[in-house]
Design an enzyme around this catalytic site. Structure first.
Site, PDB file in Angstrom:
ATOM      1  N   ASN A 298       0.855  -1.189   0.000  1.00  0.00           N
ATOM      2  CA  ASN A 298       0.000   0.000   0.000  1.00  0.00           C
ATOM      3  C   ASN A 298       0.888   1.235   0.000  1.00  0.00           C
ATOM      4  OD1 ASN A 298      -2.740  -1.354   0.680  1.00  0.00           O
ATOM      5  ND2 ASN A 298      -1.308  -2.182   2.173  1.00  0.00           N
TER       6      ASN A 298
ATOM      7  N   LYS B 200      -2.118  -2.836  -8.257  1.00  0.00           N
ATOM      8  CA  LYS B 200      -1.998  -4.289  -8.330  1.00  0.00           C
ATOM      9  C   LYS B 200      -1.428  -4.714  -9.675  1.00  0.00           C
ATOM     10  CE  LYS B 200      -5.145  -5.046  -4.567  1.00  0.00           C
ATOM     11  NZ  LYS B 200      -5.316  -3.682  -4.044  1.00  0.00           N
TER      12      LYS B 200
ATOM     13  N   GLU C  79      -8.576  -0.527  -3.890  1.00  0.00           N
ATOM     14  CA  GLU C  79      -7.992  -0.590  -2.556  1.00  0.00           C
ATOM     15  C   GLU C  79      -9.121  -0.495  -1.542  1.00  0.00           C
ATOM     16  OE1 GLU C  79      -4.720  -0.918  -2.145  1.00  0.00           O
ATOM     17  OE2 GLU C  79      -4.300  -0.694  -4.275  1.00  0.00           O
TER      18      GLU C  79
HETATM   19  P1  ADP Z   1      -7.091  -4.192  -0.781  1.00  0.00           P
HETATM   20  O1  ADP Z   1      -6.315  -3.196  -1.545  1.00  0.00           O
HETATM   21  O2  ADP Z   1      -8.553  -4.110  -1.002  1.00  0.00           O
HETATM   22  O3  ADP Z   1      -6.691  -4.229   0.669  1.00  0.00           O
HETATM   23  P2  ADP Z   1      -5.748  -6.755  -0.953  1.00  0.00           P
HETATM   24  O4  ADP Z   1      -4.912  -7.211  -2.082  1.00  0.00           O
HETATM   25  O5  ADP Z   1      -5.031  -6.394   0.286  1.00  0.00           O
HETATM   26  O6  ADP Z   1      -6.674  -5.576  -1.451  1.00  0.00           O
HETATM   27  O7  ADP Z   1      -6.803  -7.881  -0.632  1.00  0.00           O
HETATM   28  C1  ADP Z   1      -7.783  -7.735   0.368  1.00  0.00           C
HETATM   29  C2  ADP Z   1      -7.833  -8.966   1.248  1.00  0.00           C
HETATM   30  O8  ADP Z   1      -8.083 -10.133   0.466  1.00  0.00           O
HETATM   31  C3  ADP Z   1      -6.529  -9.248   1.966  1.00  0.00           C
HETATM   32  O9  ADP Z   1      -6.472  -8.532   3.163  1.00  0.00           O
HETATM   33  C4  ADP Z   1      -6.598 -10.750   2.166  1.00  0.00           C
HETATM   34  O10 ADP Z   1      -7.408 -11.050   3.286  1.00  0.00           O
HETATM   35  C5  ADP Z   1      -7.334 -11.239   0.929  1.00  0.00           C
HETATM   36  N1  ADP Z   1      -6.379 -11.623  -0.127  1.00  0.00           N
HETATM   37  C6  ADP Z   1      -5.853 -10.817  -1.069  1.00  0.00           C
HETATM   38  N2  ADP Z   1      -4.997 -11.472  -1.868  1.00  0.00           N
HETATM   39  C7  ADP Z   1      -4.965 -12.733  -1.425  1.00  0.00           C
HETATM   40  C8  ADP Z   1      -4.274 -13.919  -1.829  1.00  0.00           C
HETATM   41  N3  ADP Z   1      -3.451 -13.901  -2.862  1.00  0.00           N
HETATM   42  N4  ADP Z   1      -4.498 -15.047  -1.130  1.00  0.00           N
HETATM   43  C9  ADP Z   1      -5.339 -15.067  -0.077  1.00  0.00           C
HETATM   44  N5  ADP Z   1      -6.028 -14.001   0.352  1.00  0.00           N
HETATM   45  C10 ADP Z   1      -5.870 -12.847  -0.304  1.00  0.00           C
HETATM   46 MG    MG Z   2      -4.981  -4.859   1.490  1.00  0.00          MG
END
Ligand code: ADP
Ligand code: MG
Length: 476
Positions: A147, A307, A370
């Site tokens: 982030n 991403k 996000e």
């Molecule tokens: P955001 O920007 O919305 O926070 P994230 O990439 O952090 O997006 O994903 C949100 C949530 O989804 C994470 O906090 C996690 O719990 C779950 N998550 C994201 N990517 C993965 C992954 N590759 N495997 C398992 N859980 C995931």
């Molecule tokens: Mg996240």
């Protein structure tokens, strides 16, 4: 009290009730606080920020691995932000299919054309990980995302260790209590902001927090603000809407809000489409980017945290380009990557679609968003991909291997929620802070950590989304 084992404690209902009450009081006592859902913009009523009753075991080696790689991630993000050819290539397809990223990119292009007015860069980021369970029982640190804008909970995470120490003490788990690490991301984030303010070089200028319309998590900000006030640096808080009439640039591009010069703009907002409620908000963002104020983050660093960029970094040879003479750094960073796959049009993207449709439970489908709750899982992946597989719309997404952590039992304490033993999954975040002035990195630090835990019923969603809660690692 006689020494008891964690398992005995976990299953002793009477003890758990008493502990939960004490834990909540400790959270209030030590300032782990949030405004309420019904009064999100008033501090007349506050409640504890949701947290776990117990800290969660985290293997010491992977924890330290996460801390040690952080300064390299700081450098990586910073180098990406200075590479327009890479950003243009990486985001070319995304900006055509995702309107929000497209709009951010328009600002980026505009600034590239006009030239940046400020050579001081401040980065405050948080790299998030889950521990993927290997077949031999060990766990591997795998990055979820980094982030680069509005990374939150550095403030409250500075206060939760005391709460968990107290809970363990009351439970008679003294030895464990002494193993809860100190943590103070707020101090490090504050140090970064103060450094940028100092380099800007105007005693009277202020640090402006750009804040959301709904500010339940204000205390988390206050801890960071406090780090500035105690250095006699004035901070102000403004929403996009507050700025449309009051913000201006002078002939040297210095940023003013009413009559106050702004040295640093710290974005705690501006990462979601709905944060820009009107064209005026986009204009405001552009004005800030044009200004001499230090932006945390500037538009290029914001884009470096998308991403899509994360997925492009996982391609062979890309990290090497950013660290040409540092194979060990490349190795350290790459060790944290899980499988990331393009969905751009073409044979490679077609292959990713096929792979996902054949085995949706092995993957997460991610749009360029996000804030939690946007990712797509399981059969829903098939539904979405079936809909977009033949069109450029699919390049708004990336595909990622699903990380499979070992679930752990815990109690999640949340206002008005019943006390029940839950299977939980945790996510470890590590805070990075850096300041660059022209070609010189004048600060590059790992400034603390954040553990968040959620019930394994939920695939997605953060603390602000009401799913995850604050936690602490208990190193094992
Ligand atoms: P955001 O920007 O919305 O926070 P994230 O990439 O952090 O997006 O994903 C949100 C949530 O989804 C994470 O906090 C996690 O719990 C779950 N998550 C994201 N990517 C993965 C992954 N590759 N495997 C398992 N859980 C995931
Ligand atoms: Mg996240």
């Amino acid at each position: 009290m006689a020494q008891v084992t964690p398992r005995e404690v976990l299953l002793n209902t009477a003890l758990i009730r008493g502990l939960a009450d004490q834990a909540k009081d400790a959270a209030l006592l030590h300032g782990v606080l949030m405004r309420t859902e019904e009064c999100p913009n008033s501090s007349e009523v506050m409640t504890y920020a949701p947290f776990t009753l117990f800290p969660t075991p985290v293997p010491s080696d992977v924890f330290h691995q996460a801390l040690e790689v952080q300064t390299h991630f700081n450098v990586l993000v910073d180098r990406i932000s200075q590479d327009p050819v890479f950003l243009e290539d990486a985001l070319a397809s995304t900006i055509k299919s995702d309107d929000f990223t497209g709009k951010l990119f328009n600002i980026y292009r505009q600034i590239l054309k006009e030239g940046q007015s400020q050579s001081i860069v401040l980065g405050l980021n948080r790299s998030d990980y889950m521990l993927d369970q290997r077949e031999d029982g060990s766990s591997a640190l795998k990055q979820i995302e980094i982030n680069t804008i509005a990374a939150s909970f550095g403030g409250l995470a500075s206060k939760t260790p005391t709460v968990h120490r107290h809970v363990l003490q009351v439970a008679g788990l003294l030895e464990q209590s002494q193993r809860i690490l100190d943590n103070n991301p707020a101090a490090g984030l504050g140090r970064g902001l103060a450094k940028a303010w100092e380099l800007y070089g105007s005693e009277r200028a202020v640090v402006m927090f750009l804040v959301e319309d709904v500010q339940r998590n204000i205390l988390d900000h206050r801890y960071v603000e406090n780090e500035l006030w105690r250095r006699n640096i004035t901070t102000i808080r403004r929403r996009f809407d507050d700025l449309s009439e009051t913000m201006s640039l002078d002939k040297d591009n210095r940023l003013f809000v009413n009559d106050q010069e702004v040295a640093v703009v710290y974005f705690r907002n501006g990462y979601m489409p709905q944060n820009y409620s009107s064209e005026q908000s986009w204009e405001t963002r552009l004005t800030m980017e044009r200004s001499l104020a230090v932006k945390c983050p500037d538009i290029s660093t914001h884009l470096a945290g998308t991403k899509k960029v994360q997925q492009e970094l996982a391609r062979p040879g890309v990290l090497e380009k950013f660290f040409p003479d540092q194979p060990q750094v490349v190795e350290q960073i790459r060790a944290t990557f899980t499988g990331l796959y393009t969905l751009d049009m073409g044979p490679e993207g077609d292959q990713s679609v096929k792979m996902a449709l054949a085995n949706p439970d092995r993957f997460v489908l991610k749009p360029q968003r996000e804030g939690g709750g946007n990712n797509i899982y399981g059969s829903e992946i098939c539904r979405v991909l079936e809909g977009v597989r033949g069109s450029v719309e699919r390049s708004a997404y990336i595909l990622m291997d699903k990380i499979q952590p070992q679930p752990v039992h815990n109690y999640l304490l949340r206002r008005d929620a019943s006390l029940q033993l839950s299977m939980c999954l945790s996510e470890l975040g590590v805070f990075g802070a850096y300041v660059r002035q022209g070609g010189d990195m004048v600060m590059n630090e790992c400034v603390g950590h954040l553990l968040r835990t959620k019930s394994s019923e939920y695939a997605d969603g953060g603390v602000a989304a009401g799913v995850a809660v604050l936690d602490n690692p208990l190193l094992v």
